[in-house]
Design a protein around this motif. Structure first.
Motif, PDB file in Angstrom:
ATOM      1  N   ASN A  47      -1.169 -15.466 -36.685  1.00 24.64           N
ATOM      2  CA  ASN A  47      -1.441 -14.625 -37.848  1.00 24.64           C
ATOM      3  C   ASN A  47      -2.870 -14.093 -37.849  1.00 24.64           C
ATOM      4  N   GLU A  57      -9.555 -11.523 -42.708  1.00 19.37           N
ATOM      5  CA  GLU A  57      -8.396 -11.941 -43.496  1.00 19.37           C
ATOM      6  C   GLU A  57      -7.719 -10.689 -44.033  1.00 19.37           C
ATOM      7  N   SER A  59      -4.778  -8.762 -46.142  1.00 21.95           N
ATOM      8  CA  SER A  59      -3.787  -8.863 -47.210  1.00 21.95           C
ATOM      9  C   SER A  59      -3.771  -7.549 -47.970  1.00 21.95           C
ATOM     10  N   GLU A  89       4.507  -6.597 -40.462  1.00 20.89           N
ATOM     11  CA  GLU A  89       4.604  -7.422 -41.667  1.00 20.89           C
ATOM     12  C   GLU A  89       4.956  -8.861 -41.329  1.00 20.89           C
ATOM     13  N   TYR A  92       1.594 -10.302 -40.134  1.00 22.10           N
ATOM     14  CA  TYR A  92       0.657 -10.470 -41.247  1.00 22.10           C
ATOM     15  C   TYR A  92       1.451 -10.577 -42.552  1.00 22.10           C
ATOM     16  N   GLU A  94       0.884 -11.471 -45.455  1.00 23.49           N
ATOM     17  CA  GLU A  94       0.228 -11.094 -46.707  1.00 23.49           C
ATOM     18  C   GLU A  94       0.043  -9.581 -46.835  1.00 23.49           C
ATOM     19  N   CYS A  95       0.550  -8.847 -45.838  1.00 21.11           N
ATOM     20  CA  CYS A  95       0.388  -7.399 -45.841  1.00 21.11           C
ATOM     21  C   CYS A  95       1.734  -6.700 -46.056  1.00 21.11           C
TER      22      CYS A  95
END
Length: 458
Positions: A47, A57, A59, A89, A92, A94-95
């Motif tokens: 990640n 980080e 997001s 996605e 990541y 959180e994205c």
């Protein structure tokens, strides 16, 4: 002072080794490499990006616009791009990428130009290069991509400097081209064989070929200009064969308005001669280029004038029964059938108005990662990136033929509507559409000349 493209972008004579010397194919007998899905899954476990991206980080949500048609089985870019969104996605969690696919290229050009001008551009979006990108750069609407490339060195490592030159202004690149593209004739080998037809080497042979197919009740060549731009393809080919490249470079690349010149008018009259000779389908004005492609695949014409982006669909339909050729030489002309309409195309950029630059950069880098570019190359696409390893066993004979033809090109012509820009480029397309519909070439190019002079403040 007005920003200008690097001279290498405006006055280049590309051979395909510069363009699609891009991929590094995997030999057919090489050990199987990890699949794109497996590679993406392994990356997703960490990640995180690599090198400069390790401590970022990520997001939040970004918006993404591009062209694509889910309902069109010939659109091999759509499923690849849709997969890019899904895999990103997954990598990541959180994205989120809110993707918008617009079916029509003409509609997309209008919408993205309007939204960018209004300051409402999506975070990441497909854009155009050279003259069509310049207003976005001049208006401060797009970000330079250098920071993203430094953050994601794996993406930087496969960049093609020749491609980036077309999006570079005052030493900074603002978009990454996705494909190396070209425009040509595709022909149905079975129909040719059944009619005893041969690929024409001269303009006179092309006229005789048109007569032959008409005598046999076969539409010689498909083309769809409900959106005007495809009608400019044969016009540009004819112009080159008649006039060579000096006037093209002066007017199209250097933007010195001279469209009323007899050279432009004469090429328009040659195009009209082909129309009057019944080279094209009667429905030419009523149908789109996509519809024309479907009719060609259904065996309703012996030939079609189209772009290399259609190679995967034609190869899938015809197998080895489809080939390509360039517009033939015109006796006494200054150009050559070894001059090809070739370019880098389909750039992707980041809006200067993005509220989430880290995610926007990560997504753009992901699209242009070695793994995702390999996956795209294996669909038969002619990728613009360099040093991408992919499996040649997945590449069609038609793709190989196109690559060989481009590699042997003596000169590459950028499709005119790109360097001319959104305004004059669109007006050029409208001009060729009007000529195909029967308008006077002299009058139509006189109107284009006045339009260009005003647009270029001459």
């Amino acid at each position: 002072m007005r920003k200008k493209l690097l001279s290498s972008a405006l006055a280049f004579t590309l051979v395909f080794s510069m363009m699609v010397g891009c991929g590094q194919p995997t030999p057919d007998n090489a050990e199987p490499k990890q699949t794109v899905q497996e590679s993406a899954s392994v990356q997703a476990e960490s990640n995180s990006g690599k090198s400069g991206a390790e401590n970022i980080e990520l997001s939040g949500k970004i918006t993404f616009w591009t062209t694509g048609d889910k309902s069109n089985p010939n659109d091999h870019t759509y499923p690849w791009m849709e997969e890019n969104v899904r895999l990103f996605e997954e990598k990541y969690p959180e994205c989120e990428v809110e993707a918008t696919f617009i079916t029509s290229g003409e509609d997309y050009l209008t919408k993205i130009t309007t939204e960018v001008a209004a300051g409402n551009a999506p975070d990441v979006f497909r854009t155009y290069l050279t003259g069509r990108l310049q207003p976005f750069v001049d208006g401060g609407k797009v970000l330079p991509i250098e920071h993203m490339l430094e953050t994601y060195p794996e993406t930087k490592a496969i960049m093609n400097d020749k491609a980036l030159a077309l999006s570079t202004f005052d030493g900074k690149a603002y978009a990454i081209p996705l494909i190396a593209s070209g425009e040509m004739f595709f022909y149905n080998k079975k129909i040719f064989d059944e009619c005893g037809a041969k690929v024409p080497k001269t303009y006179d042979e092309l006229l005789k070929l048109v007569d032959l197919f008409n005598e046999k009740g076969i539409t010689p060549c498909m083309l769809g200009i409900s959106d005007p731009w495809p009608g400019t393809i044969p016009y540009m080919m004819i112009f080159n064969r008649l006039n060579g490249n000096e006037l093209y470079e002066k007017v199209v690349l250097n933007k010195e308005a001279d469209f009323a010149n007899e050279a432009f008018v004469s090429a328009g009259e040659y195009l009209q001669e082909l129309v009057n000779r019944k080279m094209f389908n009667e429905s030419i004005v009523a149908i789109s280029q996509e519809e024309a492609g479907n009719k060609f695949k259904a065996g309703e014409a012996a030939m079609i004038i189209d772009g290399s982006w259609s190679v995967p669909g034609y190869a899938e339909t015809f197998g080895d029964d489809v080939g390509i050729f360039n517009f033939p030489d015109i006796e006494g002309g200054k150009g050559s059938s070894n001059d090809w309409l070739m370019n880098f195309d389909e750039g992707f950029a980041i809006s200067s108005g993005t509220k989430n630059q880290p995610v926007a950069e990560a997504f753009l880098a992901f699209i242009f990662s070695p793994e995702r570019q390999a996956a795209y190359a294996e669909t038969g696409a002619l990728i613009a990136c360099n040093n991408v390893t992919y499996d040649t066993s997945k590449i069609s004979a038609l793709t190989t033929e196109v690559m060989a033809a481009f590699e042997g090109a003596s000169y590459s012509i950028i499709p005119w509507d790109n360097p001319l820009g959104t305004d004059v480029g669109q007006e050029l397309n409208n001009t060729t559409q009007a000529i195909i519909m029967g308008g006077s070439a002299e009058k139509e190019f006189a109107k284009l000349q006045e339009y260009a002079k005003e647009a270029w403040n001459e």
